[in-house]
Write an enzyme that holds these catalytic residues in place. Sequence first.
Site, PDB file in Angstrom:
ATOM      1  N   CYS A  14      -6.912   2.463  -6.311  1.00 11.90           N
ATOM      2  CA  CYS A  14      -6.443   1.139  -5.981  1.00 11.90           C
ATOM      3  C   CYS A  14      -5.644   0.442  -6.949  1.00 11.90           C
ATOM      4  CB  CYS A  14      -7.560   0.397  -5.409  1.00 11.90           C
ATOM      5  SG  CYS A  14      -8.094   0.871  -3.775  1.00 11.90           S
ATOM      6  N   HIS A 135      -1.399  14.501   8.309  1.00  6.71           N
ATOM      7  CA  HIS A 135       0.221  14.796   7.971  1.00  6.71           C
ATOM      8  C   HIS A 135       0.240  15.080   6.375  1.00  6.71           C
ATOM      9  CE1 HIS A 135       4.330  14.967   8.500  1.00  6.71           C
ATOM     10  NE2 HIS A 135       4.568  14.254   7.319  1.00  6.71           N
TER      11      HIS A 135
END
Lengths: 344, 202
Positions: A14, A135
């Site tokens: 993060c 994906h």
Amino acid sequence: MKFDLLKNIENGGCSAKLSAALLKEALQYFPKPDNPNLLVNIDTHDDAGVYKINDEQAIIQTTDFFPPVCSDPYEFGQIAAANALSDVYAMGGEVITALNILMCPADFSVECLREILKGGNDKVIEAGGVIVGGHTLDDKAPKYGLAVTGLVHPHQIITNSSAKPGDILILTKPLGGGVIMAGKKINEIGDTEYRLVLENMKQLNRNASQIMQKYKVKCATDITGYGLLGHALKMAEGSGVSMKIHSQNIPLFDGAYKLIKIGCIPNAAFRNQEFAQKDCRLEKSVAYENKMLLFDAQTSGGLLISAQANNVGKITHDLIHSGYPHTAIIGEVMNKKEYFIHVD
Amino acid sequence: MKIVDAKGMQCPKPLILTKKALDELSENDTLKVIVDNEISKINICRFLEDQGMQVKCKSIGNIHEILVIKSGLVFEDGVSEESCATDVLKENNYIIAFQKDKLGEGPEYLGKLLIKGFINTLPESTVLPYCMIFINSGIYLALKDSSVIDSLKKLETKGVEIIACGTCLDYFNKIDELGVGKVSNMYEIIEILSNSAKVIYP
């Protein structure tokens, strides 16, 4: 040969998040969505969007992906997935489905790829959900995460904008994970301390979320890239309240304070300080080291829960005995004052 | 003064070295930290300012020098040259080293025509170099009677540092005819070349 995922990674986890200030500016003139079924939108910078399907069900949608935080691909997969799933838990929901989002160089090893996806899959299964697809993209630096769909009863949504004066603030996981990760990169931290952070990042916030529902908690958020003060600020702003945070009560990972003391402060902590400190009033008694730990970016961090005072004892007891032994009461919610956040 | 050279290091290493040097520094002594990336510079400045110390910052291209006096005493001139936090990244992070008085190989006439065009166009360029160095027969370009002297002077007023090799001026016996910039030695030239992100040799 074992592939080191951390090779060529500057900002993992993060800490790779875009600055909140930049995002705020970019979204400034966006038209507000006008749909009565959209129960939680981007207005309050909440953890996920919530859309009502019928009177009994609302779906929670969220996505999160980032560059590697550790060398081992299986662990990276687990951490990235736990982090993405966390937003559903911060909203009080349960995970139903997830999609993989993966980027890696075309010459990436098959084993590595398999391990990352396996790590993600195992976490989604642990969450009681199922991966329905995904994906992939060819990209130089690997990145992995999930797009997650969760389910919640429209009356049981937990937001980051419903803190009430008099509420007590509970934090379920220690801070300092970002500092320890930075310390690992420069070999300034022991293996035991480092492993503890990895295990914490892999841990789902699911039990904590269920405990919140048990005690009808209405307000929480998960602590990730903006650090405790960054996320607390969004919560206070969204709720129109101020918060008092006691820096001495904050649970910290072993070794984090020592690292900050020698100057091992990750860039993300400075970035968070830049955006959040102007809305925080820090007492002189707050040590610089403690302050920077409050700004430290966490990956797959714990939940910051704003709970009614009468339930706090039971909630913390349950959390401590459900896999969050570091749970601590860190502050309280007050009527709006000059600053959103007061730290002593 | 104590110097921390943290060039080539990424955050948080330069800050760790800064903190260590600062701890070892005696009161009122000055510390100079050299870094070669913007993020390290900003973070070190934020850190020092957060300790109540006044920070002075000088950036040449991508090389940033941070000066701080331990204990946070104010510098004698009282004002910091530029506030680190608001300092924008300088784009002119390259230098040009002229090693001869023409551009490229080929007919001499063409080469001289081209170098004239090169230097005369430079003041209009959007990103100026921060330094121009003249070595060997390149020094002829910086002489008083050079055809590009006006452009070089213009560049100098725009803040481009112009340096001519002293040994070369001596060799060609032109030391009194330098029309722009300052005479320098190989030591300084090496320093400047090695500290630059980009060097263009026309």
